[in-house]
Design an enzyme around this catalytic site. Structure first.
Site, PDB file in Angstrom:
ATOM      1  N   HIS A   1       6.704   6.674  -0.118  1.00 39.01           N
ATOM      2  CA  HIS A   1       7.988   6.253  -1.089  1.00 39.01           C
ATOM      3  C   HIS A   1       8.443   5.071  -0.301  1.00 39.01           C
ATOM      4  O   HIS A   1       8.769   4.242  -1.301  1.00 39.01           O
ATOM      5  CB  HIS A   1       8.765   7.343  -1.402  1.00 39.01           C
ATOM      6  CG  HIS A   1       8.768   7.924  -2.923  1.00 39.01           C
ATOM      7  ND1 HIS A   1       9.014   7.064  -3.797  1.00 39.01           N
ATOM      8  CD2 HIS A   1       7.828   8.833  -3.363  1.00 39.01           C
ATOM      9  CE1 HIS A   1       8.884   7.505  -4.971  1.00 39.01           C
ATOM     10  NE2 HIS A   1       8.197   8.778  -4.717  1.00 39.01           N
TER      11      HIS A   1
ATOM     12  N   ASN B   1      -8.353  -2.085   1.894  1.00 38.16           N
ATOM     13  CA  ASN B   1      -7.757  -0.719   2.426  1.00 38.16           C
ATOM     14  C   ASN B   1      -8.985   0.074   3.003  1.00 38.16           C
ATOM     15  O   ASN B   1      -8.636   0.553   4.042  1.00 38.16           O
ATOM     16  CB  ASN B   1      -6.827  -0.169   1.322  1.00 38.16           C
ATOM     17  CG  ASN B   1      -5.990  -1.189   0.609  1.00 38.16           C
ATOM     18  OD1 ASN B   1      -5.643  -2.004   1.380  1.00 38.16           O
ATOM     19  ND2 ASN B   1      -5.498  -0.911  -0.353  1.00 38.16           N
ATOM     20  N   ASP B   2      -9.833   0.514   2.104  1.00 42.52           N
ATOM     21  CA  ASP B   2     -10.875   1.393   2.431  1.00 42.52           C
ATOM     22  C   ASP B   2     -11.870   0.511   3.366  1.00 42.52           C
ATOM     23  O   ASP B   2     -12.536   1.098   4.636  1.00 42.52           O
ATOM     24  CB  ASP B   2     -11.720   1.996   1.148  1.00 42.52           C
ATOM     25  CG  ASP B   2     -10.903   3.091   0.884  1.00 42.52           C
ATOM     26  OD1 ASP B   2     -10.318   3.883   1.324  1.00 42.52           O
ATOM     27  OD2 ASP B   2     -10.548   3.094  -0.508  1.00 42.52           O
TER      28      ASP B   2
ATOM     29  N   CYS C   1      -8.985  -7.162  -3.553  1.00 42.06           N
ATOM     30  CA  CYS C   1      -7.909  -6.491  -4.295  1.00 42.06           C
ATOM     31  C   CYS C   1      -7.251  -5.636  -3.341  1.00 42.06           C
ATOM     32  O   CYS C   1      -6.334  -4.840  -3.913  1.00 42.06           O
ATOM     33  CB  CYS C   1      -8.386  -5.889  -5.659  1.00 42.06           C
ATOM     34  SG  CYS C   1      -9.426  -4.544  -5.300  1.00 42.06           S
TER      35      CYS C   1
END
Ligand code: PEP
Ligand code: MG
EC number: 2.7.3.9
Length: 561
Positions: free
Chosen positions: A191, A443-444, A491
């Site tokens: 968060h 990211n992955d 992306c």
């Protein structure tokens, strides 16, 4: 260069920018009771009333703050107030009180039960345990008549330190006083990181316990792109760095598209969104369209698969924000850290390497075809020239790419795949002939290339998209894309880092898609570099020995232009 009286601690920088101000700590959480003061059976009703009164006070306070806030801040505060009033949690507290425990201890027991459930679910659910603990602490402080834990009132400027920030705290953060956030725990998707990105406040997470050694009131220099907190920094140098950063931020705010390098080389600059609200926010930026619509985010709490019509309505809200522009819709990336009850396997030993993304459709093709039908239905309502592209997550082989592309083409949809599994990058020449475009999910791709869990704070030094190993896979994908005349986009979070975005364009990427708040920063940085300079920094980064070395060498090159 550090002088002898300087010391630096390091975490994971998640929002770039610098700040130089005194550290303040979020007001401490109450000490939790480790045993209860037993109560008699005939006291249980009054004890539960006492709990209810505390609940009403705490939720009322949050709702009042929500009424005075706007947008996302108001939503988060209302959501926290909703958790305070959650019936399931109240039921668990009542049960503990009826078993002879006082309210404080009953609250701890009931919350622990829910935390265990969330942690067992893992991933995004596990990250939400901070919210549960926040609700528990506020109610316990109220039961004891102590001040509400959380954000202190700050006058002047401050760097906010916390173990991890609760959504109710971050939602009301005031950027005029709080100049940076630094947390002991948390991760790039916590968060704290999400809100800091939205507010564009420099932010570092996962610094670890050493953060506690810094006394409140100490003046610290925070660098969000390096992930460093420096004590004893030279005031004149630090203040100059802050002034330069603010000047830069003002310049970035002025940037307008179209996205191009200094010498006019065009690339598309798009936004990543999760729903219609986020798409509307993105439409207010210079983003030319949407480069990643994460459809699974709308269904995380759904217990049943929405019908084709319901899905089409949801997708239509995102399309409506960009009526004429390109929207890239990603089919369900359920599984791993995004479990969806109707789509994913119940338990897997190793879910990040399990049945996630496109793989869920192997034994359940109609789940995918219903989603494609819904996307086609919503797309049919768009302007006929508005491009609707569809891509599958976690494609690893050419047969998966062909299978997905055929299903898209049967519905007149432009077909693509994410390149986020190293095998897909290495075998791009066998995958691309079936596709119209690919989009690299850094990211992955970083997680799988470096064999490091993207959610692990301890491994953040490995899950850094500046890793040359990852950049080499991107470079290879771009070369194959050019040979096959297939558009290559990025992306993942890498596209949100202005300097790294320059590297990506230099490697040959045609489009960048990032968080809406990052769009202007990326656009402004690229407008200051020529294509040749982008190619030079790409060469420097790809040939560096590690992520930090790549980042530093590129920073130095750009500073000397
Ligand atoms: C990625 O992996 O880079 C990506 C964009 O997808 P997600 O973050 O949703 O897994
Ligand atoms: Mg991914």
């Amino acid at each position: 260069m550090e002088n002898a009286s300087q010391s630096t601690i390091k975490g994971t920088g998640v929002v770039s920018g610098v700040a130089f101000a005194e550290a303040v700590w979020v007001r401490p959480r109450p000490d939790l009771p480790t045993s209860g003061t037993p109560i008699a059976e005939d006291e249980a009703a009054a004890e539960f009333d006492r709990f209810n009164e505390a609940v009403l006070t705490v939720s009322g306070r949050l709702e009042t703050r929500a009424a005075g806030a706007e947008g996302n801040a108001a939503e988060v505060l209302n959501a926290t107030a909703g958790m305070v009033k959650d019936r399931g949690w109240h039921k668990a507290v009542r049960k503990n009180i009826n078993a002879g425990n006082n309210a404080e201890y009953a609250v701890v027991g009931a919350t622990d039960k829910f935390i265990a459930m969330f942690e067992a679910a893992g991933g995004v659910m596990a990250e939400r345990t901070t919210d549960l603990k926040d609700v528990r602490d506020r109610v316990i402080a109220q039961l004891r008549g102590e001040p509400e834990p959380g954000l202190p009132a700050v006058e002047g400027e401050a760097v906010l330190f916390a173990d991890d920030l609760a959504p109710a705290d971050t939602a009301t953060l005031d950027g005029t006083h709080i100049k940076a956030l630094v947390t002991e725990l948390g991760g790039p998707t916590s968060h704290t990181a999400i809100i800091a990105r939205q507010l564009d406040i420099p932010c570092i997470v996962a610094v670890g316990a050493k953060l506690r050694d810094i006394e409140p009131g100490t003046k610290v220099f925070v660098d969000g792109s390096l992930g460093t907190v420096t004590l004893g920094a030279d005031p004149a140098t630090s203040e100059a760095a802050v002034a330069e950063y603010r000047e830069r931020a003002a310049k970035v705010a002025q940037w307008t598209g179209p996205a191009q390098t200094k010498d006019g080389h065009r690339f598309q600059l798009l936004a990543n969104v999760a729903d219609g609200n986020a798409a509307r926010v993105a439409a207010d930026t210079q983003a030319e369209g949407i480069g990643l619509y994460r459809t699974e985010m709308s269904f995380l709490s759904a217990t049943e698969e929405p019908t084709v019509d319901e899905q089409a309505r949801i997708y239509g809200k995102v399309f409506a924000a960009f009526p004429q522009s390109k929207v890239v819709v990603r089919t369900l990336d359920a599984g791993s850290d995004k479990p969806i009850s109707y789509a994913t396997m119940e338990t897997e030993e190793n879910p990040a390497l399990g049945v996630r993304g496109l793989r869920i459709a192997r034994d359940n093709e109609s789940l995918l075809t219903r989603q494609l039908d819904a996307i086609a239905k919503a797309a049919a309502e768009r302007d006929e020239n508005a491009p609707t592209w569809v891509m599958a997550p976690m494609v690893a082989t050419s047969s998966e790419a062909k299978w997905f592309a055929d299903l898209c083409r049967e519905r007149n949809l432009t077909a693509g795949a994410m390149i986020e599994v190293p095998a897909a990058a290495l075998m791009a020449d066998t995958i691309m002939p079936y596709l119209d475009f690919v989009s690299i999910g850094t990211n992955d791709l970083t997680q799988y290339t470096m064999a490091a869990d993207r959610l692990s704070p301890q491994l953040a030094y490995l899950t850094d998209p500046w890793q040359p190993a990852v950049l080499r896979l991107i470079q290879h994908t771009c070369v194959v894309g050019r040979d096959n005349n297939v558009a290559v986009g990025v992306c993942g979070e890498a596209a949100a880092d202005p300097m790294l975005a320059g590297v990506l364009v230099g490697l040959g990427v045609n489009s960048l898609s990032c968080a809406a708040t990052a769009v202007a920063g990326v656009g402004a940085q690229l407008s200051e570099l020529t294509l040749e300079q982008c190619q030079k920094i790409a060469d420097i980064a790809v040939n560096s020995v590690g992520a930090s070395e790549a980042r530093e060498a590129v920073r130095e090159y750009i500073a000397n232009i």
